[in-house]
Design a protein around this motif. Structure first.
Motif, PDB file in Angstrom:
ATOM      1  N   VAL A 129      13.006  23.978  20.772  1.00 18.38           N
ATOM      2  CA  VAL A 129      13.180  25.408  20.502  1.00 18.38           C
ATOM      3  C   VAL A 129      11.905  25.931  19.836  1.00 18.38           C
ATOM      4  O   VAL A 129      11.510  25.456  18.770  1.00 18.38           O
ATOM      5  CB  VAL A 129      14.396  25.652  19.602  1.00 18.38           C
ATOM      6  N   PRO A 130      11.248  26.927  20.441  1.00 15.92           N
ATOM      7  CA  PRO A 130       9.978  27.405  19.866  1.00 15.92           C
ATOM      8  C   PRO A 130      10.168  28.499  18.822  1.00 15.92           C
ATOM      9  O   PRO A 130      11.185  29.188  18.800  1.00 15.92           O
ATOM     10  CB  PRO A 130       9.247  27.963  21.096  1.00 15.92           C
ATOM     11  N   HIS A 131       9.161  28.613  17.943  1.00 19.02           N
ATOM     12  CA  HIS A 131       9.063  29.723  16.985  1.00 19.02           C
ATOM     13  C   HIS A 131      10.373  29.947  16.224  1.00 19.02           C
ATOM     14  O   HIS A 131      10.974  31.024  16.267  1.00 19.02           O
ATOM     15  CB  HIS A 131       8.665  31.015  17.716  1.00 19.02           C
ATOM     16  N   ALA A 132      10.790  28.913  15.494  1.00 18.73           N
ATOM     17  CA  ALA A 132      12.085  28.931  14.819  1.00 18.73           C
ATOM     18  C   ALA A 132      11.929  29.248  13.330  1.00 18.73           C
ATOM     19  O   ALA A 132      11.179  28.575  12.618  1.00 18.73           O
ATOM     20  CB  ALA A 132      12.782  27.588  14.990  1.00 18.73           C
ATOM     21  N   LEU A 133      12.643  30.278  12.879  1.00 19.40           N
ATOM     22  CA  LEU A 133      12.649  30.671  11.477  1.00 19.40           C
ATOM     23  C   LEU A 133      14.067  30.489  10.940  1.00 19.40           C
ATOM     24  O   LEU A 133      15.010  31.138  11.418  1.00 19.40           O
ATOM     25  CB  LEU A 133      12.214  32.137  11.304  1.00 19.40           C
ATOM     26  N   LYS A 134      14.225  29.617   9.940  1.00 12.20           N
ATOM     27  CA  LYS A 134      15.552  29.319   9.403  1.00 12.20           C
ATOM     28  C   LYS A 134      15.982  30.410   8.438  1.00 12.20           C
ATOM     29  O   LYS A 134      15.245  30.790   7.527  1.00 12.20           O
ATOM     30  CB  LYS A 134      15.539  27.968   8.701  1.00 12.20           C
ATOM     31  N   LEU A 135      17.238  30.895   8.617  1.00 13.79           N
ATOM     32  CA  LEU A 135      17.743  31.987   7.796  1.00 13.79           C
ATOM     33  C   LEU A 135      18.901  31.594   6.880  1.00 13.79           C
ATOM     34  O   LEU A 135      19.128  32.266   5.868  1.00 13.79           O
ATOM     35  CB  LEU A 135      18.205  33.146   8.692  1.00 13.79           C
ATOM     36  N   THR A 136      19.665  30.570   7.217  1.00 14.79           N
ATOM     37  CA  THR A 136      20.785  30.142   6.373  1.00 14.79           C
ATOM     38  C   THR A 136      20.880  28.624   6.365  1.00 14.79           C
ATOM     39  O   THR A 136      20.375  27.940   7.266  1.00 14.79           O
ATOM     40  CB  THR A 136      22.142  30.692   6.867  1.00 14.79           C
ATOM     41  N   ASP A 137      21.571  28.117   5.341  1.00 17.53           N
ATOM     42  CA  ASP A 137      21.832  26.670   5.280  1.00 17.53           C
ATOM     43  C   ASP A 137      22.820  26.244   6.355  1.00 17.53           C
ATOM     44  O   ASP A 137      22.831  25.073   6.769  1.00 17.53           O
ATOM     45  CB  ASP A 137      22.401  26.297   3.905  1.00 17.53           C
ATOM     46  N   SER A 138      23.666  27.162   6.797  1.00 15.26           N
ATOM     47  CA  SER A 138      24.692  26.797   7.781  1.00 15.26           C
ATOM     48  C   SER A 138      24.152  26.736   9.197  1.00 15.26           C
ATOM     49  O   SER A 138      24.886  26.371  10.122  1.00 15.26           O
ATOM     50  CB  SER A 138      25.856  27.797   7.709  1.00 15.26           C
ATOM     51  N   GLY A 139      22.865  27.085   9.390  1.00 13.24           N
ATOM     52  CA  GLY A 139      22.264  26.881  10.696  1.00 13.24           C
ATOM     53  C   GLY A 139      21.860  28.123  11.461  1.00 13.24           C
ATOM     54  O   GLY A 139      21.523  28.038  12.648  1.00 13.24           O
ATOM     55  N   THR A 140      21.868  29.288  10.824  1.00 13.73           N
ATOM     56  CA  THR A 140      21.408  30.502  11.491  1.00 13.73           C
ATOM     57  C   THR A 140      19.883  30.518  11.543  1.00 13.73           C
ATOM     58  O   THR A 140      19.218  30.369  10.518  1.00 13.73           O
ATOM     59  CB  THR A 140      21.906  31.757  10.749  1.00 13.73           C
ATOM     60  N   PHE A 141      19.328  30.697  12.744  1.00 17.41           N
ATOM     61  CA  PHE A 141      17.880  30.807  12.937  1.00 17.41           C
ATOM     62  C   PHE A 141      17.564  32.097  13.679  1.00 17.41           C
ATOM     63  O   PHE A 141      18.400  32.635  14.417  1.00 17.41           O
ATOM     64  CB  PHE A 141      17.356  29.645  13.791  1.00 17.41           C
ATOM     65  N   LEU A 142      16.356  32.568  13.515  1.00 15.88           N
ATOM     66  CA  LEU A 142      15.762  33.543  14.422  1.00 15.88           C
ATOM     67  C   LEU A 142      14.708  32.744  15.182  1.00 15.88           C
ATOM     68  O   LEU A 142      13.808  32.168  14.559  1.00 15.88           O
ATOM     69  CB  LEU A 142      15.150  34.707  13.646  1.00 15.88           C
ATOM     70  N   HIS A 143      14.812  32.689  16.516  1.00 16.30           N
ATOM     71  CA  HIS A 143      13.946  31.758  17.251  1.00 16.30           C
ATOM     72  C   HIS A 143      13.633  32.275  18.652  1.00 16.30           C
ATOM     73  O   HIS A 143      14.256  33.223  19.163  1.00 16.30           O
ATOM     74  CB  HIS A 143      14.612  30.382  17.352  1.00 16.30           C
ATOM     75  N   GLY A 144      12.659  31.630  19.262  1.00 13.87           N
ATOM     76  CA  GLY A 144      12.326  31.929  20.650  1.00 13.87           C
ATOM     77  C   GLY A 144      13.392  31.390  21.587  1.00 13.87           C
ATOM     78  O   GLY A 144      13.978  30.321  21.344  1.00 13.87           O
ATOM     79  N   ASN A 145      13.640  32.118  22.670  1.00 18.28           N
ATOM     80  CA  ASN A 145      14.639  31.719  23.664  1.00 18.28           C
ATOM     81  C   ASN A 145      13.987  31.786  25.046  1.00 18.28           C
ATOM     82  O   ASN A 145      13.632  32.862  25.538  1.00 18.28           O
ATOM     83  CB  ASN A 145      15.844  32.673  23.590  1.00 18.28           C
ATOM     84  N   TYR A 146      13.832  30.587  25.669  1.00 13.34           N
ATOM     85  CA  TYR A 146      13.253  30.549  27.009  1.00 13.34           C
ATOM     86  C   TYR A 146      14.290  30.221  28.086  1.00 13.34           C
ATOM     87  O   TYR A 146      14.006  30.321  29.286  1.00 13.34           O
ATOM     88  CB  TYR A 146      12.115  29.520  27.073  1.00 13.34           C
ATOM     89  N   TRP A 147      15.504  29.821  27.682  1.00 16.48           N
ATOM     90  CA  TRP A 147      16.523  29.387  28.636  1.00 16.48           C
ATOM     91  C   TRP A 147      17.430  30.534  29.093  1.00 16.48           C
ATOM     92  O   TRP A 147      18.190  30.364  30.048  1.00 16.48           O
ATOM     93  CB  TRP A 147      17.376  28.264  28.051  1.00 16.48           C
ATOM     94  N   ALA A 148      17.365  31.686  28.414  1.00 17.89           N
ATOM     95  CA  ALA A 148      18.118  32.871  28.865  1.00 17.89           C
ATOM     96  C   ALA A 148      17.195  34.078  28.740  1.00 17.89           C
ATOM     97  O   ALA A 148      17.413  34.985  27.937  1.00 17.89           O
ATOM     98  CB  ALA A 148      19.378  33.054  28.021  1.00 17.89           C
TER      99      ALA A 148
END
Length: 411
Positions: free
Chosen positions: A318-337
């Motif tokens: 997963v490219p360009h991943a920024l972690k936002l929560t301990d429970s696993g929420t990220f803001l990230h790059g999406n190439y599969w959709a």
């Protein structure tokens, strides 16, 4: 010319004096061990000075071991006055003077800081004049408790980091803290320019600090940990004594509208760009609320089993991943959709931006990643989910100021 009679008189006087001193000495030699019999040479000579330990009283006692940190260090004289007191602490192969002062009446000396350091040797040298005018000196040593258990605090952000305006100072302790007020008092967070900064406990092992509103850009924040030898729980003592700083960079706050499938990126209050996004699908909605970038990864693996989704996905790059929560929420790059951003929400709760496999700075995800800092704020609105919990990541901005301040252990 000399006279025989004068010489005889002088000789007789000398003999009489010698006999008198001999008698005194014999009387002194005949004293019993407790000094109750005979005349006593010390009485003849004006009195024997008291023993140093009677003139100068030092606590803890000489040779004491395993003294607790609340053991009282003091030097006093029952009569007379103290002339000088020197105390040296030997710890970690380093000698340090212990500051203190003699009281105005000259009778007592106490350290400026009443706490004793653990796992240390103390050496005390004192000089005093007793009530009879005799000068005495005393030298003592004692050692303090070597604890079996210690705790430390893992601090966010890192020393000398440059962070976004939403950064919250967060300490995660290695042990549960029962004496929370004592630990809280041993931590000091200050800012330049000055701003009110308040602590909030989340359970027994996490303590966060923040101001009422986001930091002002350019603020320098100093975190001082004076945890060494602070008893955090029964028999468990702090280990750290350190100071570090971080700097607040420019302001960047991004607003994700899950219903409109957009993200507005604002830099120092001005709109930088509106980026198409995809948020959580109806069955896996994205949290609402303010979240703070905690980590940044050029590429990372995302496995649904680690966040409770069974075997639904396992994406190794997963490219360009920024972690936002301990429970696993990220803001990230999406190439599969690639067609989802801007049109439909398809994720498992993350916020996705269009990207290519391997990542690229020319994509929306790469563009945003290159302009982000740890500590930047990402706020999500219009999602059909609850507001993220204040202790899920650095989510403390979702708590009102009055409630935040109520989380202090120092009342």
């Amino acid at each position: 010319m000399s006279h025989p009679q004068g010489r005889a008189r002088r000789a007789g006087a000398a003999l009489a004096a010698a006999l008198t001193w001999a008698g005194l000495l014999a009387g002194a030699a005949g004293c019993s061990s407790d000094g109750t019999d005979g005349l006593g040479i010390d009485r003849v000579l004006g009195g024997k000075p008291a023993a140093p330990e009677d003139v100068i009283r030092i606590s803890p006692d000489d040779g004491t071991k395993a003294v607790r940190p609340d053991g009282r260090l003091a030097v006093r004289v029952p009569a007379g006055r103290l002339e000088s007191v020197s105390v040296v602490r030997s710890q970690d192969a380093q000698d340090s003077p212990v500051p203190g002062h003699i009281a105005a009446d000259g009778r007592t000396w106490r350290p400026d800081d009443p706490r004793l350091a653990l796992a240390a040797k103390y050496t005390v040298d004192a000089v005093a004049v007793d009530g009879a005018g005799h000068r005495s000196a005393r030298h003592t040593t004692f050692t303090t408790l070597v604890p079996d258990e210690r705790f430390i605090g893992y601090v966010t952000p890192e020393n000398r980091a440059t962070v976004g305006t939403g950064m919250i100072v967060s300490l995660a302790f290695s042990r549960d803290i029962d004496n929370r007020a004592a630990v809280e008092r041993a931590i000091r967070v200050t800012a330049k320019p000055a701003v009110e900064i308040r602590p909030h406990w989340f359970g027994k092992n996490r303590l966060d600090f923040r101001p009422e509103r986001y930091w002002q850009p350019g603020t320098v924040v100093t975190v001082g940990l004076d945890l060494r030898d602070v008893e955090g729980a029964r028999g468990v003592y702090g280990l750290q004594s350190k100071t570090f700083t971080f700097t607040v960079g420019r302001s960047q706050v991004s607003l994700v509208d899950a219903a409109a499938h957009t993200m507005e990126v604002r830099r120092d209050g001005e709109l930088l760009a509106t980026v198409p996004i995809t948020a959580g699908a109806p069955e896996h909605t994205t949290y609402n609320g303010k979240m703070v970038v905690m980590e940044m990864h050029d590429v990372t693996r995302m496995n649904s089993r680690t966040v409770g989704f069974g075997g639904e996905y396992d994406i190794p790059d997963v490219p360009h991943a920024l972690k936002l929560t301990d429970s696993g929420t990220f803001l990230h790059g999406n190439y599969w959709a690639p067609d989802a951003p801007g049109h439909v929400n398809v994720s498992h709760g993350c916020v996705g931006l269009r990207d290519v496999k391997g990542g690229s700075s020319d994509t929306p995800a790469g563009w945003f990643y290159d302009r982000s800092l740890i500590g930047d704020v990402v706020e999500v609105v219009n999602s059909k989910d609850k507001t993220v919990s204040p202790d899920n990541g650095l989510g403390g901005w979702n708590m009102g100021w009055k409630e935040w301040k109520a989380g202090s252990a120092v009342k």
